[in-house]
Design a protein around this motif. Structure first.
Motif, PDB file in Angstrom:
ATOM      1  N   LEU A 181      32.389  42.886  52.742  1.00 22.02           N
ATOM      2  CA  LEU A 181      33.289  42.327  53.753  1.00 22.02           C
ATOM      3  C   LEU A 181      34.344  41.437  53.108  1.00 22.02           C
ATOM      4  CD1 LEU A 181      34.029  41.925  56.721  1.00 22.02           C
ATOM      5  CD2 LEU A 181      32.350  40.067  56.820  1.00 22.02           C
ATOM      6  N   ALA A 182      33.952  40.639  52.121  1.00 24.05           N
ATOM      7  CA  ALA A 182      34.916  39.777  51.427  1.00 24.05           C
ATOM      8  C   ALA A 182      35.977  40.601  50.703  1.00 24.05           C
ATOM      9  CB  ALA A 182      34.188  38.862  50.444  1.00 24.05           C
ATOM     10  N   ILE A 183      35.564  41.722  50.106  1.00 22.99           N
ATOM     11  CA  ILE A 183      36.527  42.596  49.424  1.00 22.99           C
ATOM     12  C   ILE A 183      37.521  43.181  50.414  1.00 22.99           C
ATOM     13  CG2 ILE A 183      36.741  44.756  48.140  1.00 22.99           C
ATOM     14  CD1 ILE A 183      34.076  44.123  46.805  1.00 22.99           C
ATOM     15  N   GLU A 184      37.050  43.596  51.583  1.00 26.07           N
ATOM     16  CA  GLU A 184      37.949  44.162  52.581  1.00 26.07           C
ATOM     17  C   GLU A 184      38.881  43.091  53.145  1.00 26.07           C
ATOM     18  OE1 GLU A 184      40.015  46.680  54.727  1.00 26.07           O
ATOM     19  OE2 GLU A 184      38.464  47.259  53.286  1.00 26.07           O
ATOM     20  N   GLN A 185      38.381  41.875  53.312  1.00 26.41           N
ATOM     21  CA  GLN A 185      39.240  40.785  53.777  1.00 26.41           C
ATOM     22  C   GLN A 185      40.313  40.464  52.746  1.00 26.41           C
ATOM     23  OE1 GLN A 185      36.310  37.761  54.574  1.00 26.41           O
ATOM     24  NE2 GLN A 185      36.028  38.392  56.704  1.00 26.41           N
ATOM     25  N   ALA A 186      39.958  40.548  51.466  1.00 25.40           N
ATOM     26  CA  ALA A 186      40.963  40.339  50.419  1.00 25.40           C
ATOM     27  C   ALA A 186      42.006  41.450  50.453  1.00 25.40           C
ATOM     28  CB  ALA A 186      40.285  40.284  49.048  1.00 25.40           C
ATOM     29  N   ARG A 187      41.562  42.689  50.684  1.00 19.96           N
ATOM     30  CA  ARG A 187      42.523  43.797  50.807  1.00 19.96           C
ATOM     31  C   ARG A 187      43.444  43.578  52.005  1.00 19.96           C
ATOM     32  NH1 ARG A 187      43.414  49.297  52.615  1.00 19.96           N
ATOM     33  NH2 ARG A 187      42.020  48.963  54.369  1.00 19.96           N
ATOM     34  N   SER A 188      42.879  43.061  53.102  1.00 19.39           N
ATOM     35  CA  SER A 188      43.689  42.774  54.284  1.00 19.39           C
ATOM     36  C   SER A 188      44.734  41.708  53.978  1.00 19.39           C
ATOM     37  CB  SER A 188      42.785  42.310  55.437  1.00 19.39           C
ATOM     38  OG  SER A 188      43.551  41.942  56.558  1.00 19.39           O
ATOM     39  N   SER A 189      44.351  40.698  53.190  1.00 21.02           N
ATOM     40  CA  SER A 189      45.311  39.654  52.819  1.00 21.02           C
ATOM     41  C   SER A 189      46.438  40.228  51.984  1.00 21.02           C
ATOM     42  CB  SER A 189      44.596  38.539  52.049  1.00 21.02           C
ATOM     43  OG  SER A 189      43.620  37.914  52.846  1.00 21.02           O
ATOM     44  N   LYS A 190      46.115  41.142  51.080  1.00 20.19           N
ATOM     45  CA  LYS A 190      47.148  41.750  50.243  1.00 20.19           C
ATOM     46  C   LYS A 190      48.075  42.640  51.068  1.00 20.19           C
ATOM     47  CE  LYS A 190      44.468  41.701  45.959  1.00 20.19           C
ATOM     48  NZ  LYS A 190      43.862  42.519  44.882  1.00 20.19           N
ATOM     49  N   ILE A 191      47.495  43.375  52.015  1.00 23.77           N
ATOM     50  CA  ILE A 191      48.320  44.227  52.878  1.00 23.77           C
ATOM     51  C   ILE A 191      49.264  43.373  53.714  1.00 23.77           C
ATOM     52  CG2 ILE A 191      48.256  45.795  54.849  1.00 23.77           C
ATOM     53  CD1 ILE A 191      45.661  46.932  53.727  1.00 23.77           C
ATOM     54  N   ASP A 192      48.726  42.296  54.285  1.00 22.82           N
ATOM     55  CA  ASP A 192      49.561  41.404  55.086  1.00 22.82           C
ATOM     56  C   ASP A 192      50.638  40.739  54.231  1.00 22.82           C
ATOM     57  OD1 ASP A 192      49.984  39.965  57.700  1.00 22.82           O
ATOM     58  OD2 ASP A 192      49.556  38.236  56.422  1.00 22.82           O
ATOM     59  N   MET A 193      50.261  40.344  53.002  1.00 23.88           N
ATOM     60  CA  MET A 193      51.240  39.727  52.107  1.00 23.88           C
ATOM     61  C   MET A 193      52.325  40.732  51.710  1.00 23.88           C
ATOM     62  SD  MET A 193      52.373  37.113  50.669  1.00 23.88           S
ATOM     63  CE  MET A 193      51.027  36.134  51.358  1.00 23.88           C
ATOM     64  N   THR A 194      51.923  41.982  51.467  1.00 23.21           N
ATOM     65  CA  THR A 194      52.893  43.021  51.145  1.00 23.21           C
ATOM     66  C   THR A 194      53.904  43.187  52.270  1.00 23.21           C
ATOM     67  OG1 THR A 194      51.287  44.203  49.771  1.00 23.21           O
ATOM     68  CG2 THR A 194      53.176  45.462  50.590  1.00 23.21           C
ATOM     69  N   ASN A 195      53.415  43.188  53.510  1.00 28.59           N
ATOM     70  CA  ASN A 195      54.299  43.323  54.668  1.00 28.59           C
ATOM     71  C   ASN A 195      55.264  42.143  54.764  1.00 28.59           C
ATOM     72  OD1 ASN A 195      55.251  44.231  57.281  1.00 28.59           O
ATOM     73  ND2 ASN A 195      53.912  42.686  58.180  1.00 28.59           N
ATOM     74  N   GLN A 196      54.745  40.936  54.570  1.00 28.01           N
ATOM     75  CA  GLN A 196      55.596  39.751  54.671  1.00 28.01           C
ATOM     76  C   GLN A 196      56.661  39.726  53.571  1.00 28.01           C
ATOM     77  OE1 GLN A 196      53.625  35.949  55.390  1.00 28.01           O
ATOM     78  NE2 GLN A 196      51.776  37.019  56.008  1.00 28.01           N
ATOM     79  N   VAL A 197      56.259  40.077  52.347  1.00 25.16           N
ATOM     80  CA  VAL A 197      57.219  40.068  51.242  1.00 25.16           C
ATOM     81  C   VAL A 197      58.293  41.129  51.462  1.00 25.16           C
ATOM     82  CG1 VAL A 197      57.496  40.471  48.760  1.00 25.16           C
ATOM     83  CG2 VAL A 197      55.601  39.090  49.588  1.00 25.16           C
ATOM     84  N   ARG A 198      57.889  42.319  51.906  1.00 23.92           N
ATOM     85  CA  ARG A 198      58.878  43.366  52.180  1.00 23.92           C
ATOM     86  C   ARG A 198      59.905  42.901  53.207  1.00 23.92           C
ATOM     87  NH1 ARG A 198      55.182  48.768  53.041  1.00 23.92           N
ATOM     88  NH2 ARG A 198      54.706  49.226  50.861  1.00 23.92           N
TER      89      ARG A 198
END
Length: 494
Positions: A181-198
Motif C-alpha cells: 500500500l505504501a508503494i502504491e501511495q508513493a506511485r500516486s504521489s508521483k503521478i499527482d506531482m507529474t500532473n502538477q509539474v506538467r
C-alpha cells in the motif's frame, strides 16, 4: 567640433558598458533553462512530497522486519529488590521432638564411637542425650515462626517465544500488504506531482506566449503612434488620430504589465513544485505552438482506448480490501489456542545487611510450556470480526462510487479535449485571417482609404486570435495531463 562632442559623449557610455561587462559575469546568476522532461526529473528528486512518500515506503519496510521479530525468542535481563517491612509468620501444629529430628546425625556419631573408642558400649551416647532432653510440650499451634530476611535480591534472564500462534503468523502477511500500500501511495504521489509539474510548465509557456502577444501588440501600437506623430507633424493627419493612437498605447500598458507579472507568478509556482530556490533564475524552453502535433495525434472519438486499470485510487482500494480481508482472517484466528515456550535463569540472595561481598547467591532455573485456550472474553473478538466485515462492505461501496465518478471525469476530459481541438482549428484559421486583415487595414490607412479605427480593430482582432490560439493548446494539454493522471500514466511523451 561636432565630431569631438560626439566622441566626448560616447566615451563615458563606452566606459560604463565595459564596467558592466566586467561586473555582470561575477554578480549575475546563471539561468536554469528547462524542458518538460528535465522539469519532471528535478521534481521527482527534489520535491518534498515525493521524498516523504519514498520515506514512507522505507518506514513500512522497517515495520515489516520488526513484525518478524515476534517469531524469535525474546530474552530480557532483569533484577528485583524487595525490603521486608514485616516478616511472614509460619505456624505448625504438634510437638517438636529435637532428638527425633537429629536422630540421623546421632546414629552417625554413634557408629564413629563404636569403631574408634575401645570398650564403648553401643547406645550409651544416645541414651545420655535422651536422658538430658526434657520432654517436649505439645504445641497448640499459636506459636509462629518468622521466616525470611530483611533484604531480598534477585537478578537473572528470562526468555520466551511462541510455538503455535496462528494469529501472529497471519499478521506477518498484513505487514507485507502495508508495504504494498505504501508503494502504491508513493506511485500516486508521483503521478499527482507529474500532473502538477506538467500543468505548471504549460502555465509558464502560456504566460510567456501571452506576454509575447501583448508585447507585439504594444510594439505595433508604439509604431503606429510614432508613424502618426510624424504624419501629424507634417500636417497629413488630424489631431484626433494622434490622440487615439496615444490612448491605444496607454491602454495596452496595463495588459503588458499584467502579462509580465503572470510570467513571474507562473515561474514561482513551477519552482515551488520543483523544490528549488524561488530566487533561482528559471526559464522554460519552447512555446505552446510546439505541442500542436499533440492535438492531432491525441484526437479521441471513442472511449475504448481509455482504461482505469492503472488508476492509483482504484488500486489503493484493492490493496485496502486485501488488507481488511487478511485482518478479518487474523481476528478469526484469535479463537484458536496458542502455545508458547518460556524459561528463566536467575540468582537470588536474602540478607539482613548491605555487605554485598558477603552475600551468597543461589541459582535458580526453570523452563516451561504454556498453553492458552481462549474461552470467553465478553464477545470482544466476535464484535471485532463483525466490525471488520462492515468496514469491508463500506470499502466496496466507496470503490464503486469512486469508479463511477472517475468514469464521469474521463468522459468530461475527453469531451473537453475534443472541444479544444475544434477551438484550436478555429483559432488557427482566425490567426491567419486576423494577420491578413491587419495587413490590409494597415495598407488602407497608409494610403488614406482606411481609418485608424479600422486599423485598431484589426490589431485587437489579431491579438485576441493569437490568445485564443495559445489558450486552446494550453487547455488541451492540461486536460490531457489530467486524463493521464486518471489513467495512472507517469511518463511524458512529446
Amino acid at each position: 567640433m561636432e565630431k569631438l562632442i560626439s566622441v566626448r559623449k560616447i566615451m563615458p557610455m563606452t566606459g560604463l558598458w565595459l564596467l558592466a561587462a566586467m561586473i555582470s559575469p561575477a554578480g549575475a546568476q546563471e539561468t536554469l533553462v528547462l524542458n518538460l522532461d528535465k522539469a519532471l526529473e528535478i521534481a521527482m528528486s527534489e520535491n518534498p512530497t515525493v521524498k516523504v512518500a519514498e520515506q514512507e515506503i522505507e518506514k513500512k519496510k522497517y515495520a515489516q522486519k520488526g513484525s518478524y521479530a515476534a517469531l524469535f525468542p525474546q530474552i530480557n535481563l532483569g533484577g528485583d529488590y524487595n525490603r521486608t517491612l514485616k516478616k511472614q509468620v509460619m505456624y505448625m501444629d504438634g510437638a517438636f521432638d529435637m532428638v527425633s529430628m537429629m536422630l540421623p546425625t546421632f546414629n552417625g556419631i554413634e557408629q564413629t564411637f563404636v569403631s574408634q573408642v575401645p570398650g564403648y558400649t553401643p547406645g550409651t551416647l544416645f541414651q545420655a542425650i535422651n536422658d538430658a532432653q526434657p520432654p517436649a510440650d505439645p504445641s497448640s499451634g499459636e506459636e509462629g515462626i518468622s521466616i525470611g530476611r530483611d533484604n531480598n535480591w534477585s537478578i537473572g534472564f528470562t526468555a520466551g517465544m511462541p510455538l503455535v500462534n496462528a494469529a501472529l503468523w497471519k499478521s506477518l502477511s498484513i505487514s507485507a500488504v502495508d508495504v504494498e500500500l505504501a508503494i502504491e501511495q508513493a506511485r500516486s504521489s508521483k503521478i499527482d506531482m507529474t500532473n502538477q509539474v506538467r500543468k505548471s510548465f504549460y502555465g509558464v509557456l502560456l504566460a510567456n506566449d501571452s506576454y509575447r502577444v501583448f508585447k507585439e501588440s504594444y510594439d505595433n501600437a508604439m509604431a503606429n503612434y510614432t508613424d502618426i506623430r510624424t504624419k501629424f507633424d507634417q500636417g497629413l493627419v488630424a489631431e484626433y488620430d494622434l490622440i487615439r493612437a496615444d490612448v491605444s498605447v496607454r491602454n495596452l500598458e496595463p495588459n503588458l504589465l499584467q502579462a509580465e507579472n503572470a510570467v513571474i507568478l507562473a515561474k514561482w509556482q513551477l519552482k515551488a513544485l520543483l523544490g528549488v530556490d524561488l530566487d533561482l533564475e528559471l526559464d522554460c524552453e519552447g512555446q505552446l505552438a510546439d505541442y500542436r502535433s499533440e492535438l492531432f495525434a491525441g484526437h479521441i472519438n471513442a472511449m475504448t482506448n481509455v482504461s482505469l486499470d492503472d488508476n492509483s485510487a482504484l488500486r489503493q482500494f484493492d490493496i485496502q480490501d486485501k488488507l481488511l480481508h487478511r485482518t478479518l482472517e487474523m481476528q478469526k484466528l484469535d479463537f484458536l489456542p496458542t502455545l508458547s515456550l518460556s524459561g528463566l535463569y536467575q540468582w537470588s540472595s536474602m540478607n539482613n545487611d548491605f555487605r554485598f561481598r558477603d552475600y551468597r547467591w543461589n541459582p535458580y532455573s526453570m523452563v516451561g510450556i504454556s498453553l492458552s485456550v481462549p474461552l470467553f472474553q465478553g464477545g470482544s473478538r466476535l464484535n471485532k470480526v463483525r466490525q471488520t466485515q462492515v468496514t469491508i462492505l463500506q470499502l466496496g461501496m466507496q470503490k464503486d462510487d469512486t469508479q463511477r465518478n472517475l468514469q464521469l471525469a474521463v468522459k468530461q476530459y475527453v469531451d473537453h479535449m475534443n472541444t479544444c481541438i475544434k477551438r484550436f482549428d478555429a483559432a488557427q484559421k482566425g490567426v491567419e485571417q486576423a494577420r491578413r486583415g491587419h495587413s490590409i487595414a494597415r495598407k488602407r490607412y497608409d494610403t488614406g482609404s482606411g481609418t485608424l479605427l479600422e486599423m485598431n480593430d484589426a490589431e485587437l482582432a489579431m491579438t485576441q486570435a493569437q490568445l485564443n490560439f495559445n489558450q486552446a493548446i494550453y487547455d488541451y494539454m492540461t486536460a490531457k495531463s489530467e486524463l493521464d493522471k486518471l489513467t495512472g500514466k507517469q511518463s511524458d511523451s512529446k
